[in-house]
Design a protein around this motif. Structure first.
Motif, short mmCIF file in Angstrom:
data_model
loop_
_atom_site.label_atom_id
_atom_site.label_comp_id
_atom_site.label_asym_id
_atom_site.label_seq_id
_atom_site.Cartn_x
_atom_site.Cartn_y
_atom_site.Cartn_z
N HIS A 1 0.88 -1.11 -0.10
CA HIS A 1 -0.03 0.22 0.05
C HIS A 1 0.91 1.21 0.03
O HIS A 1 2.00 1.21 0.39
N SER A 2 0.43 2.46 -0.33
CA SER A 2 0.92 3.75 -0.42
C SER A 2 1.44 3.91 0.85
O SER A 2 0.94 3.69 1.87
N LEU B 1 -3.08 -7.92 0.56
CA LEU B 1 -3.48 -6.64 0.27
C LEU B 1 -4.43 -5.94 1.06
O LEU B 1 -4.73 -4.98 1.73
N ASN C 1 2.12 -2.45 5.73
CA ASN C 1 1.77 -1.29 5.62
C ASN C 1 2.71 -0.34 6.42
O ASN C 1 3.60 -1.00 7.48
N HIS D 1 0.95 -1.40 -8.12
CA HIS D 1 -0.18 -1.97 -7.24
C HIS D 1 -1.12 -2.96 -7.84
O HIS D 1 -2.23 -3.15 -7.34
#
Length: 300
Positions: free
Chosen positions: A44-45, A255, A215, A198
């Motif tokens: 993830h970002s 994810l 994360n 992604h």
């Protein structure tokens, strides 16, 4: 174990935070990449994917740890490492041939013009842009611009190709076409690739190994997934293979859920960042990879 071409060792990146503290984006990242291997990094970002790529490119410095490429420690940018960004990054006043020749002459300043032109033409043909040699970027579609970027990167014959979501801004049909081209080219040339994405389906089509990051902040490699699909997989029939859904569901589950809960999963359990779990969805679980022995390297 064969010595890896690229060895990421104890890599960390921290930034100053208010109150004199630090924010740790990722910590103690270890990852070997073999010659000719296509590795995709998913997360993830905020987990530091692009930062890791920038460190590999020599565009950023880690707070701790090193990256060894072919026995030499990265200390800055090098023509041994080519980058394809999300944007095409072409020089607008130069033609297709001129943009690629600019990179080639940087790599081989002693080459005569005829040799440079012939070398550039080889890679223009490889990405199917024959006939567009004299067009400027303004005359090209988005997909054609990215093809020029791919040709420019390959033309300097790098040891490592770094790709930062290069197809994310393209329409679905163009993106699919370029993914097929990249897979074909990298398979034929045995190019070593490190790619950020992604897109789970993109990773399944292109990668030999898919690295899953937890994360951030404090992100780490949760596991390394070996692609269990056949080497000769094609977009049109990839979904027909027995391990397709097991692999896809494993990546999506990570994810959606496990990227957030991984820290609690390993609480009280042994987790060695030098040996992140190696899994093969759809097949018997693989053994953990050997511990990475820190390499002694000269500066590059």
């Amino acid at each position: 174990m064969t010595k890896p071409l690229i060895s990421i060792e104890a890599l960390a990146r921290r930034y100053p935070a208010p109150g004199g503290t630090e924010t740790t984006v990722f910590e103690n990242v270890w990852l070997p990449i073999a010659k000719g291997e296509f590795v995709c990094l998913i997360g993830h970002s905020g987990c530091g994917k692009t930062t890791i790529l920038n460190v590999l490119a020599g565009l950023d410095q880690p707070s701790a740890g090193v990256v060894i490429v072919d026995g030499r420690e990265i200390s800055g940018p090098s023509l041994d490492r080519a980058v394809i960004f999300q944007g095409h990054s072409l020089l607008p006043w130069m033609s297709v041939m001129g943009n690629i020749a600019f990179a080639v002459t940087s790599r081989h300043p002693d080459w005569p013009k005829d040799k440079v032109r012939a070398h550039c033409q080889k890679y223009i043909d490889v990405v199917h842009l024959t006939g567009s040699e004299h067009k400027k970027p303004a005359e090209l579609s988005g997909g054609m611009k990215q093809r020029v970027g791919i040709a420019r990167a390959l033309a300097i014959e790098p040891k490592m190709l770094l790709m930062d979501e290069p197809f994310s801004a393209l329409d679905a049909l163009t993106r699919g076409s370029l993914q097929d081209e990249v897979r074909r080219i990298c398979t034929e040339t045995e190019q070593t690739v490190f790619m950020i994405t992604h897109d789970v389906d993109e990773a399944m089509l292109l990668a030999d190994k898919i690295v899953l990051m937890t994360n951030g902040p404090g992100a780490k490699i949760a596991e390394i997934v070996e692609n269990t699909l056949p080497k000769d997989r094609r977009r049109t029939d990839i979904h027909k293979h027995d391990s397709y859904y097991a692999l896809r569901n494993h990546l999506l589950d990570f994810l959606v859920t496990r990227s957030k809960t991984f820290a609690s999963e390993i609480a009280g359990k042994s987790y060695d960042p030098r040996r992140p779990p190696l899994v093969r969805p759809g097949e018997t679980a693989a053994a953990a990879p050997p511990e990475i022995a820190p390499a002694r390297a000269a500066s590059a």
